[in-house]
Structures are given as structure tokens and as C-alpha cells.
Motif scaffolding. Structure first.
Motif, mmCIF file in Angstrom:
data_model
loop_
_atom_site.group_PDB
_atom_site.id
_atom_site.type_symbol
_atom_site.label_atom_id
_atom_site.label_comp_id
_atom_site.label_asym_id
_atom_site.label_seq_id
_atom_site.Cartn_x
_atom_site.Cartn_y
_atom_site.Cartn_z
ATOM 1 N N ARG A 166 -2.650 1.607 3.771
ATOM 2 C CA ARG A 166 -3.435 2.765 3.337
ATOM 3 C C ARG A 166 -2.666 3.537 2.248
ATOM 4 O O ARG A 166 -3.259 4.023 1.291
ATOM 5 N N THR A 167 -1.359 3.627 2.398
ATOM 6 C CA THR A 167 -0.538 4.275 1.366
ATOM 7 C C THR A 167 -0.611 3.498 0.063
ATOM 8 O O THR A 167 -0.708 4.093 -1.031
ATOM 9 N N ALA A 168 -0.578 2.177 0.143
ATOM 10 C CA ALA A 168 -0.651 1.342 -1.053
ATOM 11 C C ALA A 168 -1.950 1.571 -1.814
ATOM 12 O O ALA A 168 -1.952 1.633 -3.057
ATOM 13 N N VAL A 169 -3.060 1.720 -1.102
ATOM 14 C CA VAL A 169 -4.346 1.956 -1.759
ATOM 15 C C VAL A 169 -4.307 3.279 -2.519
ATOM 16 O O VAL A 169 -4.736 3.376 -3.681
ATOM 17 N N GLY A 170 -3.796 4.337 -1.860
ATOM 18 C CA GLY A 170 -3.714 5.629 -2.524
ATOM 19 C C GLY A 170 -2.813 5.596 -3.750
ATOM 20 O O GLY A 170 -3.140 6.178 -4.802
ATOM 21 N N LEU A 171 -1.678 4.913 -3.655
ATOM 22 C CA LEU A 171 -0.751 4.822 -4.781
ATOM 23 C C LEU A 171 -1.350 4.017 -5.937
ATOM 24 O O LEU A 171 -1.135 4.346 -7.110
ATOM 25 N N ALA A 172 -2.092 2.956 -5.606
ATOM 26 C CA ALA A 172 -2.734 2.163 -6.660
ATOM 27 C C ALA A 172 -3.721 3.022 -7.448
ATOM 28 O O ALA A 172 -3.744 2.982 -8.688
ATOM 29 N N HIS A 173 -4.528 3.800 -6.742
ATOM 30 C CA HIS A 173 -5.478 4.680 -7.429
ATOM 31 C C HIS A 173 -4.766 5.784 -8.194
ATOM 32 O O HIS A 173 -5.311 6.314 -9.173
ATOM 33 N N SER A 174 -3.559 6.143 -7.773
ATOM 34 C CA SER A 174 -2.784 7.164 -8.488
ATOM 35 C C SER A 174 -2.110 6.605 -9.737
ATOM 36 O O SER A 174 -1.506 7.355 -10.512
ATOM 37 N N GLY A 175 -2.182 5.285 -9.929
ATOM 38 C CA GLY A 175 -1.581 4.658 -11.104
ATOM 39 C C GLY A 175 -0.148 4.227 -10.932
ATOM 40 O O GLY A 175 0.502 3.822 -11.905
ATOM 41 N N ASP A 176 0.375 4.278 -9.699
ATOM 42 C CA ASP A 176 1.763 3.887 -9.455
ATOM 43 C C ASP A 176 1.787 2.441 -8.948
ATOM 44 O O ASP A 176 1.876 2.175 -7.745
ATOM 45 N N ARG A 177 1.710 1.511 -9.876
ATOM 46 C CA ARG A 177 1.605 0.091 -9.529
ATOM 47 C C ARG A 177 2.787 -0.388 -8.701
ATOM 48 O O ARG A 177 2.623 -1.044 -7.665
ATOM 49 N N ARG A 178 4.013 -0.057 -9.168
ATOM 50 C CA ARG A 178 5.212 -0.574 -8.504
ATOM 51 C C ARG A 178 5.280 -0.093 -7.053
ATOM 52 O O ARG A 178 5.530 -0.882 -6.138
#
Length: 457
Positions: free
Chosen positions: A301-313
Motif C-alpha cells: 500500500r505504501t508503494a502505491v502511494g509513493l508511485a503516485h507521488s512520483g517517487d519511483r525508487r
């Protein structure tokens, strides 16, 4: 000793390790000990009851039946499971039958051999006992008159907890099939109200906490139904309420459920920093620290939020942690709100992350893996993942295949209206199709073909 996993796996004491060194029975989706009474162990697994909880429930039932609370201990239950006690004492047996609704033999117990019948009492003996009993009963009634029925509080026990747990299970299964909708949310809130209403009756502290936990789960289920239906305005207050009820229940698993849904809601509202914060709050719960399955969901779930935030790494790093945790999780499907989560759901979330960060081929592959692993009963999840697959294909400019894949969403959900989130995903598909297709005719043909199924009913 086997490591315990699962949301509420009971802790094995040192005496237990010595007492049953040969064992592994499945309880709470975790591993406790192999049992010689498989029927009782299966019932406990299905109803998410630890040995300690079953002992308490039997004692409560004995109290209801006899007016004096029983003395069954956790050790007694382990002896039942181990097959050391083949036929419990009558009071315990009657308590077990009241709690489970099953006869002792159906629970795996074997009656003792009947002893030779005692000689029949004479007619004089029978008459004398009847007279003495009647006289004693009259004296007790005169000295201790019974209070009126209205003054006696009704007792709530484990049987009520089991019934409500089955009710919330049916609602969760309905959501897995049809997706979230307003009626599901109303039914879930009615279940929460019933669980809270039972707090006004006589109950043990254990039962009260379990009722609060059930009220939290009903309320969270209502919030999920609204989120999935796209009715986001009321979901906030229900999640706040669910989190408060989880606190009253002292139930860390219900708290994690609320944070997980909070992350979903924030993402739907495009509040991505809040989505990340909620998912990270889920990671800090006790159940996520002890259960690899729960930890995996929180990281995904954290990964999904970070992806939408533009933080790919950071998103891919969290996805890797989710995969590592999943590899350590017990493969047995848990019997709680997190039963939806497993390899299939992780693949589905992976497809979202990969699609958002631009790894479209990897997103398509993950969506295919998710569809291959999804249980047949998760129709709503299948439709949602299929829509994600169509988006990944579209983003690779495979227009014909993407249009065909998106059309199968309507086939999967045939007979019910599309949940709001699935409809929103198809809206994203239409927007991207218009933007990317080499001809406007392709997009118009898709819209003309599916307009009636896509429209809310």
C-alpha cells in the motif's frame, strides 16, 4: 518450534512446547500444533478461536447453564486437542455444545464405555426423594424470591460473537462478488449497531472486547463499500469510528484494517502524501510487526502511494519489501478481513505500481499473474485487475487488445452494476484511449459499444 503467524495467533507457552513436542493444529491462519482431535481443531480454526478463548467461552456457557462459572483452563483445551481427554466432563461437554452448537461426538470426542446399570431404586426411595426435593425447593423459593424478568440482565456470550462474525463474513463475501455498494454499507452499519447494542447486556470483558472488534470490522466494511462504490464523502467518518472502536477492543488487527482503508481513500482523493502516511501507520501496528502477511500489505500500500507521488525508487523499494514479506507468510488463507490479500492481490498492486511508474510491460505481466492466481469467488477483484490489464496494454499502444480486454470487465460483472472504482478505471481507460489512439474512430467505437453497460444503473 514452528514460528507463529497470523493476526491473533496465540502465544505458545514453555509448558506447551514440552507438553506437545510432536505437534503442528491450524488456528487463526497460523500454525499451533498438530492435533489428534481434528474436528475440534477445525471448528476453532473456522471460528478464529484460540484455546484460551474457547476455555473462557465454555466457562461462560457453563455459568449460563448452571449459575456457576466453569473452571475449564487453556491446558484443558490443549488436552482435548491432543486427544488425551476423549470425553470431557459433563459440565464442560454441555458448555462446549452450547458454544459450538454441535454435539460432542461431532467435535471429535468419543463417549466412554457405559458402566453396568445401577439397580433400580425402590418405589419408596423415589417417593422419599421427591418429597424431600419438593420441600427444599419450596423453602429456597420462599427465602430467595426470583427477581422479575425485566430486572435480570440478559447475558451475551461467545455464541453471539460467532453469529455476528458469520454475518460480517457474509457481507465481505458479498463485496468480493459484487463490489461495494450503498446497500452493503447500510447492512454493515446495521451489524455494527447490533454489536454495540449488545454491550448493554451482561457479558464478560473478553466478550465485550470481541463485540467492539466486530463493531470495528462492520464499520470498516461499510467504509470499504463506500470507497469501492466511489461514494467517498461518508467514508471518512466511518473510518474514524472504526479506528476508535478498534482502540476500545484493543485489537491491533482492526486498527490496521482502518489504516489500510484510509490509505485507499486518500489515494482515491489523490491525496498521495496522506496515502503514504496512512500506509506507514499500518506498518507500525503490532500485527504488521508480527505477521509477514500484514506487513506485506502495508508495504504494498505504501508503494502505491509513493508511485503516485512520483517517487519511483522508493515505490519499487517498498514493493520489494512487500514481496519479501509475502515469501515468509503462512500460505494458509487467513479467516479475517485480510483474507482477500495474498499473492494474487500483491500481483495486482504490483501492476498498479509498475503502470504508474511507466513500466508497462511489467505491469501487464503482473496483471496476468494476478488473474491466474485469483480465487474464483473474487469476481470484483477480477474485474478490477482486468481493467488494470487493459490500461497496461493501452499504454503500450496495443489498442485492439486493450479494447478487447476492457470489454471483458462487463462480462465478468454481468448481472450487477459496476462498482464505482471499476467505473472510474474505465473512465481513465477512455481518456487515455482518446489521447493515444491514432484514430478518433477507435475511441468512439469503444464508447458506443459499452455506453449502456458503463453507465450507472
Amino acid at each position: 518450534m514452528t514460528k507463529l503467524v497470523g493476526p491473533a495467533a496465540p502465544v505458545l507457552t514453555n509448558w506447551y512446547a514440552l507438553y506437545l513436542p510432536w505437534v503442528p493444529c491450524a488456528l487463526y491462519g497460523g500454525v499451533v500444533a498438530e492435533t489428534r482431535n481434528a474436528a475440534l481443531a477445525a471448528w476453532m480454526t473456522d471460528h478464529q478461536m484460540s484455546p484460551e478463548e474457547l476455555a473462557g467461552a465454555v466457562n461462560d456457557a457453563v455459568g449460563d447453564l448452571t449459575g456457576r462459572v466453569g473452571s475449564t483452563s487453556e491446558r484443558t483445551v490443549f488436552r482435548w486437542l491432543a486427544g488425551e481427554v476423549r470425553w470431557p466432563q459433563e459440565r464442560q461437554r454441555r458448555g462446549l455444545e452450547a458454544v459450538t452448537g454441535l454435539g460432542a461426538t461431532c467435535l471429535g470426542f468419543v463417549p466412554r464405555r457405559k458402566s453396568p446399570p445401577a439397580p433400580a431404586p425402590s418405589e419408596d426411595d423415589v417417593l422419599r426423594r421427591q418429597l424431600l426435593g419438593a420441600a427444599a425447593g419450596t423453602a429456597v423459593a420462599a427465602l430467595s424470591p426470583a427477581p422479575p424478568a425485566a430486572a435480570r440482565p440478559q447475558r451475551v456470550g461467545t455464541c453471539d460473537v460467532i453469529r455476528l462474525r458469520e454475518d460480517v463474513g457474509r457481507l465481505v463475501a458479498l463485496g468480493a462478488d459484487r463490489g461495494g455498494h450503498g446497500t452493503l454499507a447500510r447492512d454493515a452499519l446495521a451489524g455494527a449497531a447490533e454489536a454495540l447494542g449488545l454491550q448493554g447486556k451482561s457479558a464478560t470483558q473478553r466478550v465485550r472486547q470481541r463485540l467492539y472488534a466486530l463493531a470495528a470490522e462492520f464499520t470498516a466494511t461499510a467504509a470499504w463499500a463506500l470507497i469501492d462504490a466511489g461514494l467517498l464523502d461518508d467514508a471518512d467518518q466511518h473510518l474514524d469510528r472504526a479506528l476508535a472502536l478498534a482502540g476500545l477492543a484493543q485489537d491491533t488487527e482492526m486498527a490496521m484494517q482502518s489504516w489500510n482503508l484510509r490509505a485507499m481513500l486518500a489515494r482515491q482523493r489523490k491525496r498521495y502524501p496522506e496515502a503514504v502516511a496512512a500506509a506507514q501507520a499500518a506498518q507500525t501496528t503490532t500485527v504488521a510487526r508480527h505477521s509477514p502477511l500484514h506487513a506485506s500489505l502495508a508495504h504494498a500500500r505504501t508503494a502505491v502511494g509513493l508511485a503516485h507521488s512520483g517517487d519511483r525508487r522508493a515505490a519499487l523499494r517498498c514493493l520489494g519489501r512487500a514481496e519479501d514479506a509475502m515469501s515468509k507468510a503462512d500460505p494458509a488463507r487467513p479467516r479475517s478481513w485480510i483474507a482477500f490479500y495474498g499473492p494474487a492481490e500483491l500481483y495486482s498492486l504490483t501492476a498498479i505500481v509498475r503502470d504508474v511508474v511507466g513500466d508497462w510491460a511489467e505491469a501487464e505481466a503482473a496483471a496476468h499473474r494476478a488473474l491466474a492466481a485469483l480465487p474464483a469467488s473474487y469476481r470484483r477483484n477480477r474485474a478490477h485487475t482486468t481493467a488494470r490489464l487493459a490500461l497496461a496494454q493501452l499504454h503500450q499502444d496495443d489498442f485492439e487488445q486493450a479494447c478487447a480486454t476492457s470489454g471483458s470487465v462487463f462480462t465478468i460483472m454481468d448481472g450487477v452494476s459496476l462498482p464505482g472504482r471499476a467505473r472510474q478505471l474505465l473512465g481513465d481507460f477512455q481518456r487515455d484511449l482518446i489521447a493515444r489512439a491514432p484514430s478518433a474512430h477507435i475511441a468512439h467505437a469503444w464508447m458506443d459499444r459499452y455506453r449502456s453497460e458503463w453507465s450507472p444503473s
